[in-house]
Design a protein around this motif. Structure first.
Motif, mmCIF file in Angstrom:
data_model
loop_
_atom_site.group_PDB
_atom_site.id
_atom_site.type_symbol
_atom_site.label_atom_id
_atom_site.label_comp_id
_atom_site.label_asym_id
_atom_site.label_seq_id
_atom_site.Cartn_x
_atom_site.Cartn_y
_atom_site.Cartn_z
ATOM 1 N N CYS A 30 0.936 -1.054 0.009
ATOM 2 C CA CYS A 30 -0.010 0.234 -0.020
ATOM 3 C C CYS A 30 0.882 1.270 0.214
ATOM 4 O O CYS A 30 0.458 2.081 -0.701
ATOM 5 C CB CYS A 30 -0.740 0.181 1.391
ATOM 6 S SG CYS A 30 -2.078 -1.080 1.262
ATOM 7 N N GLU A 31 1.937 1.311 0.727
ATOM 8 C CA GLU A 31 2.873 2.438 0.858
ATOM 9 C C GLU A 31 3.549 2.655 -0.661
ATOM 10 O O GLU A 31 3.825 3.587 -1.026
ATOM 11 C CB GLU A 31 3.805 2.188 1.964
ATOM 12 C CG GLU A 31 3.259 2.090 3.430
ATOM 13 C CD GLU A 31 2.649 3.289 3.954
ATOM 14 O OE1 GLU A 31 2.706 4.376 3.259
ATOM 15 O OE2 GLU A 31 1.828 3.348 5.058
ATOM 16 N N GLN A 32 4.028 1.469 -1.186
ATOM 17 C CA GLN A 32 4.599 1.491 -2.446
ATOM 18 C C GLN A 32 3.587 2.072 -3.535
ATOM 19 O O GLN A 32 4.063 2.989 -4.240
ATOM 20 C CB GLN A 32 4.975 0.117 -2.824
ATOM 21 C CG GLN A 32 5.550 -0.201 -4.460
ATOM 22 C CD GLN A 32 4.342 -0.577 -5.139
ATOM 23 O OE1 GLN A 32 3.611 -1.356 -4.909
ATOM 24 N NE2 GLN A 32 4.149 0.257 -6.431
ATOM 25 N N GLU A 61 8.095 10.692 1.551
ATOM 26 C CA GLU A 61 7.459 10.394 2.907
ATOM 27 C C GLU A 61 6.650 9.148 2.593
ATOM 28 O O GLU A 61 6.969 8.102 3.899
ATOM 29 C CB GLU A 61 6.307 11.367 3.073
ATOM 30 C CG GLU A 61 5.766 11.016 4.686
ATOM 31 C CD GLU A 61 4.574 11.880 4.881
ATOM 32 O OE1 GLU A 61 4.070 12.772 4.291
ATOM 33 O OE2 GLU A 61 3.873 11.658 5.923
ATOM 34 N N GLU A 62 5.990 8.416 1.669
ATOM 35 C CA GLU A 62 5.422 7.308 1.419
ATOM 36 C C GLU A 62 6.454 6.272 1.328
ATOM 37 O O GLU A 62 6.342 5.245 1.672
ATOM 38 C CB GLU A 62 4.432 7.342 0.170
ATOM 39 C CG GLU A 62 3.285 8.115 0.246
ATOM 40 C CD GLU A 62 2.106 8.017 1.376
ATOM 41 O OE1 GLU A 62 2.647 6.958 2.320
ATOM 42 O OE2 GLU A 62 1.032 8.499 1.360
ATOM 43 N N MET A 63 7.578 6.516 0.640
ATOM 44 C CA MET A 63 8.580 5.738 0.596
ATOM 45 C C MET A 63 9.339 5.257 1.945
ATOM 46 O O MET A 63 9.609 4.184 2.156
ATOM 47 C CB MET A 63 9.503 5.974 -0.631
ATOM 48 C CG MET A 63 10.537 4.765 -1.039
ATOM 49 S SD MET A 63 9.141 3.808 -1.998
ATOM 50 C CE MET A 63 10.081 2.217 -1.913
ATOM 51 N N SER A 64 9.597 6.358 2.761
ATOM 52 C CA SER A 64 9.861 6.112 4.040
ATOM 53 C C SER A 64 8.930 5.176 4.887
ATOM 54 O O SER A 64 9.448 4.497 5.766
ATOM 55 C CB SER A 64 10.053 7.618 4.856
ATOM 56 O OG SER A 64 9.113 8.066 5.259
ATOM 57 N N HIS A 65 7.640 5.325 4.702
ATOM 58 C CA HIS A 65 6.745 4.360 5.302
ATOM 59 C C HIS A 65 7.086 3.029 4.728
ATOM 60 O O HIS A 65 6.991 2.053 5.622
ATOM 61 C CB HIS A 65 5.134 4.868 4.889
ATOM 62 C CG HIS A 65 4.842 6.208 5.647
ATOM 63 N ND1 HIS A 65 3.608 6.638 5.083
ATOM 64 C CD2 HIS A 65 5.215 6.983 6.325
ATOM 65 C CE1 HIS A 65 3.628 7.866 5.877
ATOM 66 N NE2 HIS A 65 4.734 7.926 6.578
ATOM 67 N N PHE A 66 7.267 2.808 3.526
ATOM 68 C CA PHE A 66 7.487 1.482 3.040
ATOM 69 C C PHE A 66 8.603 0.998 3.628
ATOM 70 O O PHE A 66 8.595 -0.267 4.310
ATOM 71 C CB PHE A 66 7.709 1.663 1.504
ATOM 72 C CG PHE A 66 8.232 0.195 0.862
ATOM 73 C CD1 PHE A 66 7.206 -0.665 0.579
ATOM 74 C CD2 PHE A 66 9.618 -0.049 0.918
ATOM 75 C CE1 PHE A 66 7.669 -1.621 -0.048
ATOM 76 C CE2 PHE A 66 9.901 -1.214 0.324
ATOM 77 C CZ PHE A 66 8.951 -2.185 -0.366
ATOM 78 N N SER A 146 1.092 10.422 11.093
ATOM 79 C CA SER A 146 1.763 10.949 9.622
ATOM 80 C C SER A 146 0.720 10.690 8.517
ATOM 81 O O SER A 146 0.997 11.614 7.402
ATOM 82 C CB SER A 146 3.126 10.467 9.454
ATOM 83 O OG SER A 146 3.066 9.128 9.145
ATOM 84 N N GLU A 147 -0.086 9.786 8.457
ATOM 85 C CA GLU A 147 -1.116 9.698 7.354
ATOM 86 C C GLU A 147 -2.475 10.492 7.393
ATOM 87 O O GLU A 147 -3.094 11.199 6.204
ATOM 88 C CB GLU A 147 -1.586 8.193 7.136
ATOM 89 C CG GLU A 147 -0.532 7.277 6.947
ATOM 90 C CD GLU A 147 -0.152 7.202 5.452
ATOM 91 O OE1 GLU A 147 -0.598 7.830 4.665
ATOM 92 O OE2 GLU A 147 0.782 6.408 5.297
ATOM 93 N N ALA A 148 -2.665 11.085 8.490
ATOM 94 C CA ALA A 148 -3.938 11.835 8.669
ATOM 95 C C ALA A 148 -3.943 12.947 7.716
ATOM 96 O O ALA A 148 -5.239 13.151 7.411
ATOM 97 C CB ALA A 148 -3.958 12.403 10.263
HETATM 98 FE FE LIG Z 1 1.962 6.228 3.845
#
Ligand SMILES: [Fe+2]
Ligand SMILES: [Fe+2]
Length: 193
Positions: A30-32, A61-66, A146-148
């Motif tokens: 999902c993050e990817q 940011e999303e890649m750091s979540h991944f 951090s997603e909010a």
């Molecule tokens: Fe994310």
């Protein structure tokens, strides 16, 4: 919460708890996909300077979540599995008719992104509140924070670039449609399942 019309049945967490490895693999992808969506918006709408800047930050940011999720998988002695089909997203993306003006296409993609962010955030909140594994619950609490604002960011750009009234109507219709999809979900150990 988040404008969603149908809250997830908390029993979904009981299903998730039986297979943490599965949810983490699904979540990593999902993050990817969130990263890929941001890149794809840059490629498709390069003339929207402010959006391009925002999407550039979001990619990071999303890649750091991944990476956070991938690290968690490694920490627990597992290996990232293969990507799974996301039935929820497949159904959702059928809502708006294909074609239309360039602005329509942009607005539709921003509204889809806003809704996927909102639902993901709701699921993270549920995990943060209901998981018995307290370490993982805390992990989801931090991610939820951090997603909010991603959902409001996407919705904000849809309203900025489209006609405000039309966008609000489309958003409400999309929320109704999403609630119908959600009726049949909540049964799988995936973020949107
Ligand atoms: Fe994310
Ligand atoms: Fe996000």
């Amino acid at each position: 919460m988040l404008g969603l019309k149908l809250p997830t049945d908390p029993r979904w967490v009981n299903i998730v708890e039986k297979n943490i490895e599965e949810i983490l693999t699904d979540h990593a992808f999902c993050e990817q996909k969130a990263t890929s969506t941001a890149i794809s918006l840059i490629v498709s709408f390069p003339e929207y300077t402010e959006l391009v800047q925002e999407m550039t930050a979001l990619v990071k940011e999303e890649m750091s979540h991944f990476k956070m999720v991938h690290d968690k998988i490694i920490e627990r002695g597992w290996t990232l599995g293969r990507d799974r089909k996301d039935e929820y997203v497949i159904q959702l993306l059928k809502f708006f008719p294909k074609g239309g003006s360039r602005t329509d296409q942009l607005v539709h993609r921003l509204l889809y992104a806003a809704l996927i962010e909102a639902r993901s955030c709701e699921r993270f909140r549920l995990l943060s509140e209901e998981l018995k594994d307290k370490e993982l619950a805390e992990f989801y609490r931090r991610l939820m924070v951090s997603e909010a604002n991603h959902y409001t960011m996407f919705l904000g750009y849809a309203r900025k670039y489209g006609n405000r009234e039309e966008v609000d109507k489309k958003w409400q219709d999309l929320l109704d449609y999403e609630a119908k999809i959600m009726k049949d979900l909540g049964t799988k150990e995936t973020i949107h399942g």
